[in-house]
Scaffold this motif. Sequence first.
Motif, short mmCIF file in Angstrom:
data_model
loop_
_atom_site.label_atom_id
_atom_site.label_comp_id
_atom_site.label_asym_id
_atom_site.label_seq_id
_atom_site.Cartn_x
_atom_site.Cartn_y
_atom_site.Cartn_z
N LEU A 50 1.12 -1.13 -0.04
CA LEU A 50 0.07 0.03 -0.20
C LEU A 50 0.77 1.17 -0.02
N MET A 51 1.99 1.15 0.65
CA MET A 51 3.12 2.41 0.71
C MET A 51 3.40 2.50 -0.68
N SER A 52 3.84 1.53 -1.39
CA SER A 52 4.29 1.44 -3.00
C SER A 52 3.51 2.29 -3.76
N LYS A 53 2.04 2.07 -3.67
CA LYS A 53 1.06 2.61 -4.32
C LYS A 53 0.92 4.04 -4.03
N GLY A 54 1.11 4.51 -3.01
CA GLY A 54 0.88 5.79 -2.57
C GLY A 54 2.07 6.84 -3.05
N GLY A 55 3.03 6.44 -3.48
CA GLY A 55 4.23 7.22 -3.68
C GLY A 55 5.56 7.13 -2.74
N CYS A 56 5.46 6.23 -1.96
CA CYS A 56 6.36 5.85 -0.53
C CYS A 56 7.08 4.42 -1.01
N GLY A 57 7.40 4.14 -2.38
CA GLY A 57 7.89 3.05 -2.50
C GLY A 57 9.37 2.74 -2.36
N ALA A 58 10.13 3.96 -2.11
CA ALA A 58 11.54 3.76 -1.29
C ALA A 58 11.53 3.38 0.10
N PHE A 59 10.52 3.99 0.82
CA PHE A 59 10.30 3.88 2.15
C PHE A 59 9.92 2.33 2.44
N ALA A 60 9.04 1.82 1.49
CA ALA A 60 8.63 0.55 1.62
C ALA A 60 9.57 -0.40 1.50
N SER A 61 10.60 -0.29 0.65
CA SER A 61 11.73 -1.20 -0.02
C SER A 61 12.60 -1.14 1.48
N LEU A 62 12.79 -0.09 2.16
CA LEU A 62 13.90 -0.20 3.18
C LEU A 62 12.99 -1.06 4.49
N VAL A 63 11.61 -1.04 4.63
CA VAL A 63 10.91 -1.61 5.53
C VAL A 63 11.23 -3.15 5.10
N GLU A 64 10.72 -3.56 3.83
CA GLU A 64 11.07 -4.95 3.56
C GLU A 64 12.33 -5.49 3.64
N ALA A 65 13.59 -4.73 3.73
CA ALA A 65 14.76 -5.00 3.81
C ALA A 65 15.26 -5.07 5.18
N SER A 66 14.59 -4.75 5.90
CA SER A 66 14.79 -4.82 7.46
C SER A 66 13.79 -5.93 8.16
N PRO A 67 14.44 -7.10 8.56
CA PRO A 67 13.55 -8.01 8.92
C PRO A 67 12.81 -7.69 10.43
N ASP A 68 13.33 -6.97 11.33
CA ASP A 68 12.94 -6.55 12.50
C ASP A 68 11.69 -5.54 12.05
N ALA A 69 12.14 -4.63 11.15
CA ALA A 69 10.72 -3.58 11.04
C ALA A 69 9.62 -4.27 10.27
N LEU A 70 10.07 -5.23 9.46
CA LEU A 70 8.92 -6.06 8.53
C LEU A 70 7.77 -6.73 9.39
N SER A 71 8.50 -7.50 10.40
CA SER A 71 7.74 -8.19 11.47
C SER A 71 7.08 -7.35 12.37
N THR A 72 7.48 -6.34 12.77
CA THR A 72 6.77 -5.46 13.53
C THR A 72 5.71 -4.95 12.90
N PHE A 73 5.59 -4.32 11.59
CA PHE A 73 4.62 -3.63 11.01
C PHE A 73 3.73 -4.79 10.55
N ARG A 74 3.82 -5.87 10.37
CA ARG A 74 2.96 -6.89 9.98
C ARG A 74 1.95 -7.15 11.51
N SER A 75 2.89 -7.26 12.28
CA SER A 75 1.98 -7.66 13.67
C SER A 75 1.09 -6.62 14.07
#
Length: 271
Positions: A50-75
């Motif tokens: 959803l972030m990527s579709k809204g013009g925040c693709g670079a930030f979304a890529s950083l979240v996906e590249a960080s295992p701790d950040a990604l798991s916390t966002f999903r939870s």
Amino acid sequence: MRCFPFAAALLLVLLPLAAAAAASGGKAAPAAAKAKAPVAPPAPPNITALMSKGGCGAFASLVEASPDALSTFRSAVEGGVTAFCPTDAALRPFMPSYRNLSADGRASLLLFHAVPVYYTLRGLKSSNGPMNTLATDGSSRNFNFTVQNVGDQVSIRTEASAAAARVRGTVYDRDPVAIYAVDAVLEPVELFDPAEAPAPAPAPAADAPRASGRRARRPPRHVADAPGPAAADDDAAPADQRKNAKKNAAPGAPRPRWLAAVAVAAAAALV
């Protein structure tokens, strides 16, 4: 004769049942309809997509590249979350500073951009004050920012940034997830030095005293006395005698010494 009507009525009831049994191959109809299968709950929204579709693709890529950040966002999605994603244009100049952070620092920075509560835009406008973020972990990791509202503009301020980040638009808003695009990276003071307070504006210079309508009196100037007439010489002739002498000295006037010389010459001639 009385049994005939009764027999006819019984046939009218049994004939349709017999026809139905024949159509089903002689099998009896099920006593009850089968129960409907339970409907599976919808899958939680993919917050990085959803972030990527809204013009925040670079930030979304950083979240996906960080295992701790990604798991916390999903939870956090399951319990409710509001994310503030920097636009690609806002994140680009910040990338050198991001690369200088450790892995834990990067995860904390990314989690600093979300709060574990679902807020509509209207709810944000009525929520002035500090908020905990996904990076907050008790007193050891404060990681708070402050939401400020001026009119319809929602801003987020941190102690490490001199200027506030402003909400530029709604990327996604459906309970329990809300995502808003911001025009700057949120910098936590736990990772960056506090911003210097702006220097106070210089005090306005005092106005020079205005001249009054009356002129100041000037001190009188000392004027030297004019020189007086020169003292008369005791030997000098009076003015009237000098005037007569000038007349005698005029051209053509006989001089007395010439007359004496003529008289002497005349006497010598007579001798």
